[in-house]
Write a protein that holds these residues in place. Structure first.
Motif, PDB file in Angstrom:
ATOM      1  N   SER A  97      77.083  -8.443  -0.661  1.00  0.00           N
ATOM      2  CA  SER A  97      78.110  -9.486  -0.617  1.00  0.00           C
ATOM      3  C   SER A  97      78.845  -9.581  -1.951  1.00  0.00           C
ATOM      4  O   SER A  97      80.064  -9.783  -1.984  1.00  0.00           O
TER       5      SER A  97
ATOM      6  N   VAL B  48      82.849  -9.241  -2.351  1.00  0.00           N
ATOM      7  CA  VAL B  48      83.655 -10.323  -2.921  1.00  0.00           C
ATOM      8  C   VAL B  48      84.484  -9.797  -4.086  1.00  0.00           C
ATOM      9  O   VAL B  48      85.687 -10.061  -4.191  1.00  0.00           O
TER      10      VAL B  48
ATOM     11  N   ILE C 199      75.268 -14.736  -8.771  1.00  0.00           N
ATOM     12  CA  ILE C 199      74.883 -15.053  -7.402  1.00  0.00           C
ATOM     13  C   ILE C 199      73.445 -15.557  -7.396  1.00  0.00           C
ATOM     14  O   ILE C 199      72.559 -14.940  -7.995  1.00  0.00           O
TER      15      ILE C 199
ATOM     16  N   HIS D 150      74.719 -18.720  -3.131  1.00  0.00           N
ATOM     17  CA  HIS D 150      75.749 -19.443  -3.887  1.00  0.00           C
ATOM     18  C   HIS D 150      76.380 -18.504  -4.909  1.00  0.00           C
ATOM     19  O   HIS D 150      75.678 -17.826  -5.665  1.00  0.00           O
ATOM     20  N   PHE D 151      77.701 -18.490  -4.932  1.00  0.00           N
ATOM     21  CA  PHE D 151      78.466 -17.654  -5.842  1.00  0.00           C
ATOM     22  C   PHE D 151      79.053 -18.517  -6.949  1.00  0.00           C
ATOM     23  O   PHE D 151      79.779 -19.473  -6.665  1.00  0.00           O
TER      24      PHE D 151
ATOM     25  N   GLU E 170      88.079 -18.413  -0.911  1.00  0.00           N
ATOM     26  CA  GLU E 170      87.563 -18.715   0.426  1.00  0.00           C
ATOM     27  C   GLU E 170      87.831 -17.567   1.395  1.00  0.00           C
ATOM     28  O   GLU E 170      86.975 -17.222   2.209  1.00  0.00           O
TER      29      GLU E 170
ATOM     30  N   LEU F  32      85.378 -14.695   0.603  1.00  0.00           N
ATOM     31  CA  LEU F  32      84.036 -14.978   1.110  1.00  0.00           C
ATOM     32  C   LEU F  32      83.986 -14.877   2.637  1.00  0.00           C
ATOM     33  O   LEU F  32      83.028 -14.337   3.198  1.00  0.00           O
TER      34      LEU F  32
ATOM     35  N   THR G 100      84.004 -11.269   3.541  1.00  0.00           N
ATOM     36  CA  THR G 100      82.717 -10.683   3.174  1.00  0.00           C
ATOM     37  C   THR G 100      81.679 -10.931   4.254  1.00  0.00           C
ATOM     38  O   THR G 100      81.021 -10.004   4.720  1.00  0.00           O
ATOM     39  N   PHE G 101      81.536 -12.185   4.657  1.00  0.00           N
ATOM     40  CA  PHE G 101      80.458 -12.529   5.589  1.00  0.00           C
ATOM     41  C   PHE G 101      80.820 -12.320   7.052  1.00  0.00           C
ATOM     42  O   PHE G 101      79.925 -12.151   7.875  1.00  0.00           O
TER      43      PHE G 101
ATOM     44  N   PHE H 185      76.783 -19.824   2.894  1.00  0.00           N
ATOM     45  CA  PHE H 185      77.309 -19.434   1.585  1.00  0.00           C
ATOM     46  C   PHE H 185      78.149 -20.564   1.016  1.00  0.00           C
ATOM     47  O   PHE H 185      78.761 -21.337   1.742  1.00  0.00           O
ATOM     48  N   SER H 186      78.116 -20.655  -0.306  1.00  0.00           N
ATOM     49  CA  SER H 186      78.897 -21.652  -1.034  1.00  0.00           C
ATOM     50  C   SER H 186      79.365 -21.023  -2.338  1.00  0.00           C
ATOM     51  O   SER H 186      78.936 -19.940  -2.695  1.00  0.00           O
ATOM     52  N   TYR H 187      80.239 -21.737  -3.023  1.00  0.00           N
ATOM     53  CA  TYR H 187      80.760 -21.188  -4.274  1.00  0.00           C
ATOM     54  C   TYR H 187      81.177 -22.314  -5.226  1.00  0.00           C
ATOM     55  O   TYR H 187      81.438 -23.428  -4.795  1.00  0.00           O
TER      56      TYR H 187
END
Length: 138
Positions: free
Chosen positions: A53, A57, A73, A94-95, A107, A110, A113-114, A132-134
């Protein structure tokens, strides 16, 4: 793709080597006699998720010409310990992204990516919930 493993002791310590000669050590959980000489196999799955991931990203943000200075990460996971085998239940990734980044582009990166690019998250997402969060650090 080829990976070769050799047993390094009379316990559970293995060394894995890829076709490029890069190695990583694996070991079992101390509960069953592991000696802490390497990653446990389930940890390696999380390493694969973080690497896959993270690469995606970075790749998407680079193509979007976003000024990514750094990325860190953090992954936390729980397993279904009452089941055999105890597979992952929930994986939180979490990024921490560093740079003057556009939030909408982050956003989008991400999401791509996923939803599309990361094959490891696609595989793990079939049996576990991946959240996932960032955080953007300017």
């Amino acid at each position: 793709m080829e990976i070769n493993l050799i047993r390094k002791n009379d316990k559970f310590n293995f060394e894995a080597e890829n076709s490029g000669g890069i190695t990583v050590e694996l070991d079992a959980n101390p509960k069953i006699g592991g000696e802490g000489k390497g990653f446990r196999p389930m940890e390696m799955l999380l390493v694969g998720l973080g690497g896959c991931s993270g690469i995606d990203v970075v790749n998407v943000l680079t193509k979007q010409k976003e000024p990514l200075d750094d990325i860190k990460i953090k992954i936390n996971a729980t397993r279904k310990d009452e089941e055999m085998p105890p597979i992952f239940d929930v994986i939180d990734i979490h990024f921490n992204l560093y740079g003057n980044l556009n939030e909408q582009k982050v956003e989008r990166a991400l999401a791509l990516t996923f939803e599309k690019y990361c094959s490891v998250s696609n595989i793990l997402g079939r049996s576990a919930t991946i959240n996932f969060s960032y955080t953007i650090h300017n």
